[in-house]
Design an enzyme around this catalytic site. Structure first.
Site, PDB file in Angstrom:
ATOM      1  N   ALA A 103       3.676   0.075  -2.649  1.00 41.55           N
ATOM      2  CA  ALA A 103       3.380  -0.244  -4.046  1.00 41.55           C
ATOM      3  C   ALA A 103       4.401   0.403  -4.979  1.00 41.55           C
ATOM      4  O   ALA A 103       4.819  -0.194  -5.982  1.00 41.55           O
ATOM      5  CB  ALA A 103       1.968   0.224  -4.401  1.00 41.55           C
ATOM      6  N   ILE A 140       0.839  -1.190   0.000  1.00 39.75           N
ATOM      7  CA  ILE A 140       0.000   0.000   0.000  1.00 39.75           C
ATOM      8  C   ILE A 140       0.878   1.246   0.000  1.00 39.75           C
ATOM      9  O   ILE A 140       1.956   1.259   0.589  1.00 39.75           O
ATOM     10  CB  ILE A 140      -0.965  -0.016   1.211  1.00 39.75           C
ATOM     11  N   CYS A 141       0.417   2.270  -0.694  1.00 34.78           N
ATOM     12  CA  CYS A 141       1.082   3.569  -0.728  1.00 34.78           C
ATOM     13  C   CYS A 141       2.514   3.416  -1.265  1.00 34.78           C
ATOM     14  O   CYS A 141       2.716   2.869  -2.342  1.00 34.78           O
ATOM     15  CB  CYS A 141       1.037   4.200   0.669  1.00 34.78           C
ATOM     16  N   ASN A 142       3.512   3.874  -0.540  1.00 34.58           N
ATOM     17  CA  ASN A 142       4.884   3.777  -1.026  1.00 34.58           C
ATOM     18  C   ASN A 142       5.376   2.339  -1.123  1.00 34.58           C
ATOM     19  O   ASN A 142       6.366   2.074  -1.814  1.00 34.58           O
ATOM     20  CB  ASN A 142       5.821   4.590  -0.134  1.00 34.58           C
ATOM     21  N   ALA A 165      -2.475  -0.805  -3.436  1.00 31.82           N
ATOM     22  CA  ALA A 165      -3.454   0.220  -3.073  1.00 31.82           C
ATOM     23  C   ALA A 165      -2.746   1.553  -2.919  1.00 31.82           C
ATOM     24  O   ALA A 165      -1.532   1.610  -2.674  1.00 31.82           O
ATOM     25  CB  ALA A 165      -4.159  -0.147  -1.770  1.00 31.82           C
TER      26      ALA A 165
END
Length: 203
Positions: A111, A107-109, A161
């Protein structure tokens, strides 16, 4: 297979991004589960406490050197540490997880880190926008056409995400894990998304 879900926390991690997923694994709407299907465990570079963006300190269950090779899922919790040198130590961990068919969530960084190392080149995915994935990924990111403009995307055991999609990320991961029935997973999602009053309002 080991039933542990391993959450990788790097310094300055985003604590809120693991909340809905870890909570649904450990408890239901009434209390802690007596016999949960999965168990949450924290992995960090060392066994020293790791600090979140908000200043909370978490004591890891495992270090990178002591984490088990057998587990149910690997979760890359976002935060600022994914652009630091220590993140490179996670590359072989992720590669091994994908090669063994483990579920990998980012998720976030987290990804963006997957994009940086080519782990999104064969799957549909999302993240903090296509520009950030291209920026982080550089020449290693060869699948911009696989980007999906959605809060969270699951494809072939990889869930990605953006940083505002904590709840959607949890829903995708819980479904892939088979943590509960689809109906109960959706109920959990809607309850937390819509709020108590909206969900039970008859008007």
């Amino acid at each position: 297979m080991n039933n542990e879900v391993l959450y990788i926390l790097l310094p300055d991690y985003a604590a809120h991004e693991a909340v809905y997923l870890s909570q649904a694994i450990a408890s239901d709407e009434f209390a802690l589960k007596e016999a949960p299907k999965y168990v949450n465990k924290v992995v960090a570079p060392t066994l020293e406490p790791v600090k979140s963006i908000g200043g909370f300190r978490t004591v890891p269950d495992y270090s990178f050197d002591t984490m088990p090779g057998d587990y149910a899922a690997l979760v890359l919790v976002g935060g600022f540490g994914w652009s630091a040198p220590v993140a490179e130590l996670v590359v072989p961990i992720v590669r091994d997880a994908i090669e063994k068919g483990r579920i990998v969530g980012a998720i976030c960084n987290g990804a963006s880190f997957l994009a940086k190392h080519g782990f999104l080149n064969t799957v549909k995915h999302t993240g903090n926008g296509p520009e950030q994935l291209r920026l982080w990924g550089g020449d290693s990111y060869t699948n911009p056409e696989g980007y999906v403009h959605a809060q969270a995307v699951g494809d072939r055991n990889i869930v990605t995400a953006n940083g505002s999609a904590t709840l959607e990320f949890a829903r995708e991961m819980l479904s892939l894990l088979g943590n509960d029935t689809p109906e109960r997973i959706e109920m959990y999602y809607q309850f937390n998304k819509q709020g108590f009053c909206n969900l039970f309002n008859d008007n």
